[in-house]
Design a protein around this motif. Sequence first.
Motif, PDB file in Angstrom:
ATOM      1  N   GLY A 142      30.727  25.529  31.447  1.00  0.00           N
ATOM      2  CA  GLY A 142      29.451  25.259  30.769  1.00  0.00           C
ATOM      3  C   GLY A 142      29.238  26.177  29.654  1.00  0.00           C
ATOM      4  O   GLY A 142      28.193  25.682  28.581  1.00  0.00           O
ATOM      5  N   LEU A 143      29.384  27.442  30.000  1.00  0.00           N
ATOM      6  CA  LEU A 143      28.997  28.512  28.919  1.00  0.00           C
ATOM      7  C   LEU A 143      29.863  28.265  27.763  1.00  0.00           C
ATOM      8  O   LEU A 143      29.112  28.220  26.562  1.00  0.00           O
ATOM      9  CB  LEU A 143      29.308  29.894  29.812  1.00  0.00           C
ATOM     10  N   VAL A 144      30.933  27.904  27.791  1.00  0.00           N
ATOM     11  CA  VAL A 144      31.840  27.676  26.574  1.00  0.00           C
ATOM     12  C   VAL A 144      31.213  26.684  25.885  1.00  0.00           C
ATOM     13  O   VAL A 144      31.005  26.527  24.386  1.00  0.00           O
ATOM     14  CB  VAL A 144      33.189  27.598  26.838  1.00  0.00           C
ATOM     15  N   THR A 199      34.900  33.446  20.226  1.00  0.00           N
ATOM     16  CA  THR A 199      34.675  34.791  20.662  1.00  0.00           C
ATOM     17  C   THR A 199      33.075  34.923  20.719  1.00  0.00           C
ATOM     18  O   THR A 199      32.421  34.767  19.774  1.00  0.00           O
ATOM     19  CB  THR A 199      35.378  35.722  19.611  1.00  0.00           C
ATOM     20  N   PHE A 200      32.731  35.180  21.925  1.00  0.00           N
ATOM     21  CA  PHE A 200      31.227  35.556  21.857  1.00  0.00           C
ATOM     22  C   PHE A 200      30.953  36.454  23.036  1.00  0.00           C
ATOM     23  O   PHE A 200      31.836  36.474  24.211  1.00  0.00           O
ATOM     24  CB  PHE A 200      30.398  34.343  22.186  1.00  0.00           C
ATOM     25  N   PHE A 244      37.527  33.447  24.517  1.00  0.00           N
ATOM     26  CA  PHE A 244      37.762  32.214  25.503  1.00  0.00           C
ATOM     27  C   PHE A 244      38.706  31.233  24.749  1.00  0.00           C
ATOM     28  O   PHE A 244      38.550  30.887  23.570  1.00  0.00           O
ATOM     29  CB  PHE A 244      36.313  31.535  25.728  1.00  0.00           C
ATOM     30  N   GLN A 245      39.659  30.917  25.410  1.00  0.00           N
ATOM     31  CA  GLN A 245      40.620  29.966  24.852  1.00  0.00           C
ATOM     32  C   GLN A 245      40.833  29.092  26.114  1.00  0.00           C
ATOM     33  O   GLN A 245      40.883  28.931  27.185  1.00  0.00           O
ATOM     34  CB  GLN A 245      42.119  30.543  24.773  1.00  0.00           C
ATOM     35  N   ILE A 293      40.503  33.832  29.586  1.00  0.00           N
ATOM     36  CA  ILE A 293      39.441  34.762  28.951  1.00  0.00           C
ATOM     37  C   ILE A 293      40.042  36.121  28.842  1.00  0.00           C
ATOM     38  O   ILE A 293      40.654  36.770  29.913  1.00  0.00           O
ATOM     39  CB  ILE A 293      38.225  34.693  30.057  1.00  0.00           C
ATOM     40  N   THR A 294      39.964  36.999  27.591  1.00  0.00           N
ATOM     41  CA  THR A 294      40.253  38.139  27.218  1.00  0.00           C
ATOM     42  C   THR A 294      39.313  38.934  27.058  1.00  0.00           C
ATOM     43  O   THR A 294      38.571  38.655  25.950  1.00  0.00           O
ATOM     44  CB  THR A 294      41.258  37.919  26.012  1.00  0.00           C
ATOM     45  N   PRO A 295      38.931  40.049  27.691  1.00  0.00           N
ATOM     46  CA  PRO A 295      37.961  41.142  27.308  1.00  0.00           C
ATOM     47  C   PRO A 295      38.383  41.642  25.885  1.00  0.00           C
ATOM     48  O   PRO A 295      39.553  42.153  25.822  1.00  0.00           O
ATOM     49  CB  PRO A 295      37.705  42.064  28.322  1.00  0.00           C
TER      50      PRO A 295
END
Length: 432
Positions: A379-381, A396-397, A402-403, A417-419
């Motif tokens: 839902g966030l994406v 990117t946010f 996020f992929q 998810i990559t920090p």
Amino acid sequence: MDASDWLILAALLVCLLASSFFSGSETALTASSRATMARLARDGDRRARLVNSLLEARERLLGALLIGNNVVNIGASSMATGLLLAWFGEVGVVYATVIMTMLVVVFCEVLPKTAAFDNPDRIALAVARPMSTLVRLFGPVIGAVNALVRFILARFGIVIGESAPILTPHEELRGAVDLLHREGGVEKTDRDMLGGLLDLRELTVADVMIHRTDVIMANAGDPPEKIVEAVLSGPKTRVPLWQGTPENIVGVLHVKDVLRALHGSGGDFSKIDVMGLARPAWFVPEIRPLSEQLKAFRRRKAHFALVVDEYGEMMGLVTLEDILEEIVGDISDEHDVDLAGVRTQPDGSVTVDGGVPIRDLNRVMEWSLPDADATTIAGLVIHEARSIPEPGQSFTFHGFRFQVLRRQRNRITSLRITPLTRRKNALVVRAG
């Protein structure tokens, strides 16, 4: 030196000691823990009660400390100046300034305040009685000074006592817990539990409910044996019963009731009255705060409720366990299905199922993704992308990339998810 010089030196030493006492007392009393003093006072410690009474009248305490400190400092400086003038003439003023500055800064300010700041609670208890006595002795003078100060501040539009605190008590408590965690005084598990408890007032039922797409339900129109199979095959002890359409919930079946009826019928499914076993469904609004829902569960002695939106449509269900998990973390038993929800990758990225709640992900990974506009990570994406992304798309946010890995119809089922900023903390994630 004659006898009068010795008397002046003795008086000077007393003033310096008094100045050190006032400086240390000010730091200890203001830095002492209100929670510790309240606990000691409840246990019968009289000194803790004095500390609490002094802190409740901060203006009078501050007035006594400032009056006492300034009187002894000025007195010590005056005596030192007079003594050194008599010994060295006019140059004695310079000597007095240098010597008194060093003595006051080192022995009357830095030393006592450092000691008091290192152990404020014990020193606050030690100085409570003498400071309480001084506050009473200086009472009339303090009252007159405070009245004058209030009058002057009022001329500039500043009214004492009317300014609102920057943080609410809950936010202050949360900040204190976070600070103690960073300092090593509170473990992460305890910090998460205290934070979850404070969050109950801010979260709603919709934030923790099981969405209707994941709810196991039974059709009242099916044969009894099929309904019993649906009830017994699932991991939950309560199953909503619908009739006509899945939105028309006519009751809730409890596994114990079904097993009791099955035993009473000798294993004959045709003799089971499913509608007679169904208990009335309890519907609650999705906007109800979790703190109120927890009280309602306890009041009704119930563990299960169906969640509806403003139009009365069923959105999902919430259980007592769901609310308790917000406080103590995930509660698993031997019947829970262990689903792969969060998996760390060798490259530092994290593969996450789309239905994983943002709050759970933040708690496990110690991230701070916002959860105000969405409940799940998918839902966030969608909220940030303003669309339903296709597999392979990246965004990117909030400091993360996020992929989208997989999507089923209109649901994002898997993401990576990559920090963007590598975390030094070791990440230990339990699937689920």
